[in-house]
Design a protein around this motif. Structure first.
Motif, mmCIF file in Angstrom:
data_model
loop_
_atom_site.group_PDB
_atom_site.id
_atom_site.type_symbol
_atom_site.label_atom_id
_atom_site.label_comp_id
_atom_site.label_asym_id
_atom_site.label_seq_id
_atom_site.Cartn_x
_atom_site.Cartn_y
_atom_site.Cartn_z
ATOM 1 N N UNK A 137 0.832 -1.194 0.000
ATOM 2 C CA UNK A 137 0.000 0.000 0.000
ATOM 3 C C UNK A 137 0.868 1.246 0.000
ATOM 4 N N UNK A 138 1.899 1.256 0.850
ATOM 5 C CA UNK A 138 2.726 2.466 1.009
ATOM 6 C C UNK A 138 3.461 2.832 -0.257
ATOM 7 N N UNK A 139 3.925 1.832 -0.990
ATOM 8 C CA UNK A 139 4.754 2.135 -2.158
ATOM 9 C C UNK A 139 3.969 2.166 -3.460
ATOM 10 N N UNK A 140 2.889 1.377 -3.542
ATOM 11 C CA UNK A 140 2.201 1.278 -4.832
ATOM 12 C C UNK A 140 0.786 1.820 -4.836
ATOM 13 N N UNK A 141 -0.004 1.532 -3.837
ATOM 14 C CA UNK A 141 -1.433 1.779 -3.940
ATOM 15 C C UNK A 141 -1.827 3.225 -3.678
ATOM 16 N N UNK A 142 -1.036 3.999 -2.900
ATOM 17 C CA UNK A 142 -1.381 5.382 -2.659
ATOM 18 C C UNK A 142 -0.469 6.273 -3.498
ATOM 19 N N UNK A 143 -0.969 7.508 -3.864
ATOM 20 C CA UNK A 143 -0.124 8.407 -4.652
ATOM 21 C C UNK A 143 1.187 8.704 -3.935
ATOM 22 N N UNK A 144 2.253 8.817 -4.690
ATOM 23 C CA UNK A 144 3.594 9.002 -4.119
ATOM 24 C C UNK A 144 3.688 10.269 -3.291
ATOM 25 N N UNK A 145 2.942 11.315 -3.679
ATOM 26 C CA UNK A 145 3.093 12.603 -2.999
ATOM 27 C C UNK A 145 2.684 12.557 -1.541
ATOM 28 N N UNK A 146 1.991 11.492 -1.084
ATOM 29 C CA UNK A 146 1.604 11.415 0.309
ATOM 30 C C UNK A 146 2.666 10.732 1.151
ATOM 31 N N UNK A 150 -14.767 3.471 1.105
ATOM 32 C CA UNK A 150 -15.003 2.275 1.919
ATOM 33 C C UNK A 150 -14.172 1.101 1.429
ATOM 34 N N UNK A 151 -14.135 0.898 0.101
ATOM 35 C CA UNK A 151 -13.349 -0.215 -0.437
ATOM 36 C C UNK A 151 -11.866 -0.023 -0.146
ATOM 37 N N UNK A 152 -11.390 1.211 -0.255
ATOM 38 C CA UNK A 152 -9.983 1.483 0.044
ATOM 39 C C UNK A 152 -9.680 1.186 1.519
ATOM 40 N N UNK A 153 -10.631 1.524 2.403
ATOM 41 C CA UNK A 153 -10.456 1.230 3.825
ATOM 42 C C UNK A 153 -10.391 -0.275 4.063
ATOM 43 N N UNK A 154 -11.286 -1.018 3.397
ATOM 44 C CA UNK A 154 -11.309 -2.478 3.552
ATOM 45 C C UNK A 154 -10.018 -3.091 3.014
ATOM 46 N N UNK A 155 -9.558 -2.625 1.852
ATOM 47 C CA UNK A 155 -8.299 -3.137 1.286
ATOM 48 C C UNK A 155 -7.147 -2.916 2.258
ATOM 49 N N UNK A 156 -7.098 -1.723 2.817
ATOM 50 C CA UNK A 156 -6.027 -1.397 3.763
ATOM 51 C C UNK A 156 -6.074 -2.319 4.974
ATOM 52 N N UNK A 157 -7.308 -2.605 5.450
ATOM 53 C CA UNK A 157 -7.473 -3.396 6.670
ATOM 54 C C UNK A 157 -7.154 -4.873 6.476
ATOM 55 N N UNK A 158 -7.454 -5.432 5.282
ATOM 56 C CA UNK A 158 -7.265 -6.874 5.075
ATOM 57 C C UNK A 158 -5.933 -7.210 4.407
ATOM 58 N N UNK A 159 -5.156 -6.182 4.038
ATOM 59 C CA UNK A 159 -3.940 -6.405 3.238
ATOM 60 C C UNK A 159 -3.002 -7.450 3.838
ATOM 61 N N UNK A 160 -2.833 -7.429 5.138
ATOM 62 C CA UNK A 160 -1.869 -8.325 5.777
ATOM 63 C C UNK A 160 -2.530 -9.480 6.536
#
Length: 494
Positions: free
Chosen positions: A4-13, A416-426
């Motif tokens: 998530x940190x390197x790919x899924x969110x925009x780099x500027x954040x 909501x989907x982004x929140x769920x993806x973040x929560x279940x990623x690991x």
């Protein structure tokens, strides 16, 4: 969570570092390399940022504004400072791109691309019609391209220490591309708020504790004139549109100058300029008058007016300019307990509903996790609770379409989907997330299973390339931040 940190969110954040805007002086922007940077010099660099965006230099802009998020002012500050650092370090390292290198990069800029590659007509149009309004010239395009080449060379030097162990690649690729099957248990506030009651004693306690915050909204009433393009002029583009807007700007300037004369009357000045005067009803900042609702700048300008300074400057909107005149002002006043009661009841009910819902959600999470430990299926706990799980469509953290247009696809995905993806990623199959608020409601997600990607081949190579490139950019941003500190960057208080 590296995927998530390197790919899924925009780099500027990736980096968040907010400059102290309030500390900047009126005439002095900052001090760096033992010299003062004037606001004039900073504004010139800010115009270069606009030009870089126009030219389509997205990677360059992304690196130079890293950490700014969606805040345009912060992005401009980061760009200005990083440009000073980049040019200083490029000179120190002896980086001097040749004219042929610059010309080659200019030909690849997206702003100059046509159906068959580089389009000289697009280049000439921007040089002749697009640069002058920004106070820039053709040489500034070359200047920015030199900066981009220098940044690229520095990135290559810094990239020598960047690596990606195979174990890390394999783990993150699997996490990113596994197909995830997720069930969601929803908690709706409407199911809980009917059982929440608020007593008069509760209302009085809240009122006594928050009396200073419970006030009516300030209201304004204004007259205004507008100088906007007509329907035909709105269809114009390029130089013709700029010229039409410039004529309106000149008329707006003449009108505002007339208002500066002693004893100037708004309606008389408007009649002299042959401009009809429009009048609003009384409105608040939260509920603006319909005539101003289309542009928040107009509402903001209205609430800056005062009895001492009732006339606004010309406020530019998409198709022209507005000048506002304050005709009425109702100050905010404290609410009585009776007036505030509906607001207080609503606030307390929402707060207590969230608390009850969160407590019930946490209890169910605990029950589901205990059931997993004892080898029981989650269905038994869910059925006992009397709730119905919702099966989501299978998804991957990195979707096929997101790869093609990462930024746009990120915007299209629901929060909501982004929140769920973040929560279940690991999570592993059978694991349960914590209770997660979702708007006024909440949810729990259960990872049912992971399904590995079949043919990894080319995708894995592309994935590795993207992670390495982003790691390299992160190293460059860290380097720029380190160089800022070494340069003694300081924003002067005004």
């Amino acid at each position: 969570m590296i995927v998530i940190a390197i790919l899924a969110i925009p780099f500027i954040f990736y980096f968040v570092r907010t400059p102290d805007y309030g500390a900047m002086g009126r005439d002095q922007f900052a001090r760096i390399y033992d010299r003062n940077v004037s606001m004039l010099e900073a504004q010139q660099s800010a115009r270069l940022l606009n030009l870089a965006q126009t030219l389509g230099m997205s990677d360059f802009v992304g690196t130079m504004t890293a950490g700014a998020g969606l805040d345009q002012n912060q992005g401009a500050v980061q760009f200005i400072v990083n440009l000073l650092v980049l040019r200083h370090e490029a000179e120190r390292l002896g980086l001097r791109p040749s004219a042929s290198e610059v010309a080659e990069v200019v030909r690849t800029l997206p702003a100059f691309h046509g159906d068959s590659g580089f389009d000289i007509n697009k280049f000439n149009d921007l040089v002749q019609n697009g640069l002058a309004p920004l106070g820039l010239a053709e040489e500034h395009i070359e200047q920015l391209v030199r900066d981009q080449i220098c940044l690229s060379e520095i990135q290559k030097l810094l990239a020598a220490g960047v690596s990606l162990p195979k174990s890390e690649l394999d783990e993150n690729f699997q996490r990113g591309y596994d197909k995830l099957y997720v069930n969601v248990i929803r908690f709706r506030s409407a199911d809980f708020d009917k059982d929440v009651t608020i007593s008069d004693e509760d209302v009085q306690k809240y009122y006594d504790a928050h009396k200073g915050e419970l006030r009516t909204d300030e209201k304004r009433k204004v007259e205004f004139v507008q100088l906007t393009l007509n329907e035909e002029e709105k269809k114009l583009a390029g130089k013709e549109r700029i010229e039409a807007l410039q004529k309106l700007a000149d008329r707006a300037t003449d009108f505002t100058q007339a208002l500066l004369e002693k004893g100037a009357d708004f309606k008389q000045a408007a009649a002299k300029s042959q401009l009809p005067v429009h009048e609003t009803g009384e409105f608040t900042a939260a509920e603006p008058d319909p005539q101003l609702k289309g542009d928040q700048q107009l509402v903001a300008a209205a609430f800056k007016l005062s009895v001492q300074e009732p006339h606004s400057d010309a406020v530019q909107v998409t198709d022209g300019f507005y000048i506002l005149h304050l005709t009425g002002k109702t100050d905010a006043r404290p609410l009585t307990a009776e007036e505030a009661k509906p607001k207080i009841v609503d606030a307390l009910k929402k707060t207590r509903t969230r608390e009850v819902m969160s407590t019930k959600g946490a209890e169910m999470v605990q029950q589901l996790r205990e059931a997993k430990k004892s080898g029981q299926p989650p269905e038994a706990v869910i059925e006992k609770a009397g709730v119905k799980p919702e099966k989501l469509a299978a998804f991957s953290l990195i979707d096929e379409e997101m790869e093609k247009s990462e930024g746009e696809q990120q915007k299209k995905q629901s929060p909501e989907l982004l929140t769920i993806k973040d929560a279940v990623a690991l999570l592993n199959p059978g694991d349960v997330t914590d209770f997660m608020p979702s708007g006024t409601d909440g949810l729990i997600a259960i990872l049912e299973k992971r399904e590995p990607l079949g043919d990894a081949g080319e995708k894995k190579a592309a994935f590795e390339k993207r992670i390495l490139e982003n790691k390299e950019r992160i190293v460059v941003v860290e380097w720029l931040r380190d160089r800022q500190q070494a340069a003694g960057l300081e924003f002067k208080k005004g």
